[in-house]
Design a protein around this motif. Structure first.
Motif, short mmCIF file in Angstrom:
data_model
loop_
_atom_site.label_atom_id
_atom_site.label_comp_id
_atom_site.label_asym_id
_atom_site.label_seq_id
_atom_site.Cartn_x
_atom_site.Cartn_y
_atom_site.Cartn_z
N LYS A 46 0.75 -1.25 -0.03
CA LYS A 46 -0.24 -0.06 -0.01
C LYS A 46 0.90 1.24 0.17
CE LYS A 46 -3.55 2.61 2.66
NZ LYS A 46 -4.27 2.50 3.66
N LEU A 47 1.94 1.41 0.85
CA LEU A 47 2.64 2.40 0.76
C LEU A 47 4.35 2.27 0.08
CD1 LEU A 47 1.89 2.86 4.58
CD2 LEU A 47 1.04 4.25 2.69
N GLU A 48 4.84 3.39 -0.24
CA GLU A 48 5.91 3.49 -0.94
C GLU A 48 6.93 4.32 -0.09
OE1 GLU A 48 7.18 3.09 -5.50
OE2 GLU A 48 6.34 5.00 -4.83
N CYS A 49 7.95 3.95 0.14
CA CYS A 49 9.06 4.93 0.69
C CYS A 49 9.65 5.81 -0.19
CB CYS A 49 10.44 4.06 1.35
SG CYS A 49 11.49 5.18 2.24
N PRO A 50 9.44 7.14 -0.05
CA PRO A 50 9.77 8.28 -0.91
C PRO A 50 11.40 8.41 -1.38
CG PRO A 50 9.25 9.30 1.16
CD PRO A 50 9.04 7.90 1.27
N CYS A 52 13.66 5.17 -1.01
CA CYS A 52 14.31 4.33 -1.89
C CYS A 52 13.35 3.43 -2.30
CB CYS A 52 15.15 3.22 -0.53
SG CYS A 52 13.88 2.56 0.44
N LYS A 53 12.16 3.89 -2.38
CA LYS A 53 10.95 3.30 -3.41
C LYS A 53 10.65 1.68 -2.85
CE LYS A 53 10.97 6.76 -5.87
NZ LYS A 53 9.76 7.97 -5.65
N VAL A 54 11.01 1.35 -1.58
CA VAL A 54 10.80 0.20 -1.08
C VAL A 54 9.24 0.24 -0.57
CG1 VAL A 54 11.02 -1.59 0.90
CG2 VAL A 54 12.83 -0.50 -0.22
N THR A 55 8.50 -0.95 -0.88
CA THR A 55 7.02 -0.89 -0.50
C THR A 55 6.68 -1.57 0.78
OG1 THR A 55 6.63 -2.86 -1.76
CG2 THR A 55 6.21 -0.76 -2.82
N ALA A 56 5.53 -1.11 1.53
CA ALA A 56 4.99 -1.89 2.60
C ALA A 56 3.61 -1.85 2.57
CB ALA A 56 5.63 -1.21 3.68
N PRO A 57 2.93 -3.01 3.48
CA PRO A 57 1.51 -2.92 3.45
C PRO A 57 0.68 -2.06 4.30
CG PRO A 57 2.65 -4.80 4.60
CD PRO A 57 3.73 -4.22 3.96
N ASP A 58 1.67 -1.54 5.30
CA ASP A 58 0.99 -0.66 6.41
C ASP A 58 1.85 0.40 6.93
OD1 ASP A 58 2.40 -2.27 7.95
OD2 ASP A 58 0.63 -3.08 8.85
N ILE A 59 1.40 1.31 7.75
CA ILE A 59 2.29 2.35 8.29
C ILE A 59 3.37 1.58 9.32
CG2 ILE A 59 2.16 4.44 10.25
CD1 ILE A 59 1.06 5.12 7.31
N LYS A 60 2.62 0.69 9.99
CA LYS A 60 3.78 0.09 11.17
C LYS A 60 4.93 -0.41 10.49
CE LYS A 60 3.68 -2.97 15.17
NZ LYS A 60 3.05 -4.06 15.95
N SER A 61 4.81 -1.16 9.39
CA SER A 61 5.87 -1.59 8.58
C SER A 61 6.66 -0.70 8.09
CB SER A 61 5.32 -2.77 7.44
OG SER A 61 4.31 -3.72 8.10
N MET A 62 6.26 0.18 7.37
CA MET A 62 6.97 1.37 6.84
C MET A 62 7.79 2.15 8.00
SD MET A 62 8.27 2.86 4.16
CE MET A 62 6.92 2.08 3.04
N LYS A 63 7.24 2.42 9.15
CA LYS A 63 7.89 3.08 10.18
C LYS A 63 9.26 1.94 10.72
CE LYS A 63 8.14 5.60 14.05
NZ LYS A 63 9.54 6.21 13.92
#
Length: 105
Positions: A46-50, A52-63
């Protein structure tokens, strides 16, 4: 007759594990790659890091990703790219199955 410690029938736990393994998308193979990348339907990512362009399914994983890979930079939710809201799924030009154009009689 069976040998020692060999049950004659499958246990409920084993059957439930087999059903779970058969019906849950684990994301392997070419279909899983497309699902993880979000190219076709937005996928699980759902989310992409601005940065390094790595993707994650939710905010917690992206954090967790941000704290591990970019510790010197502050985490800002507003800068994350939401792949599901950018219209990745709507960009397909394929007709949807079962839906026809206007039917005139």
């Amino acid at each position: 007759m069976t040998g020692k410690a060999k049950p004659k029938k499958h246990t409920a736990k084993e059957l439930a594990a087999k059903i779970d393994a058969a019906t849950t998308n684990r994301g392997g193979g070419k279909a899983g790659l497309a699902d993880r990348s979000g190219i076709e339907k937005g996928g699980h990512a759902k989310l992409e890091c601005p940065l390094c362009k790595v993707t994650a399914p939710d905010i917690k994983s992206m954090k967790i990703h941000h704290d591990a890979k970019h510790p010197k930079l502050a985490f800002d939710e507003a800068k994350l790219n939401n792949l599901h809201s950018t219209g990745v799924a709507e960009s397909s030009t394929k007709p949807k199955p079962g839906i026809r154009g206007s039917l005139k009689k």
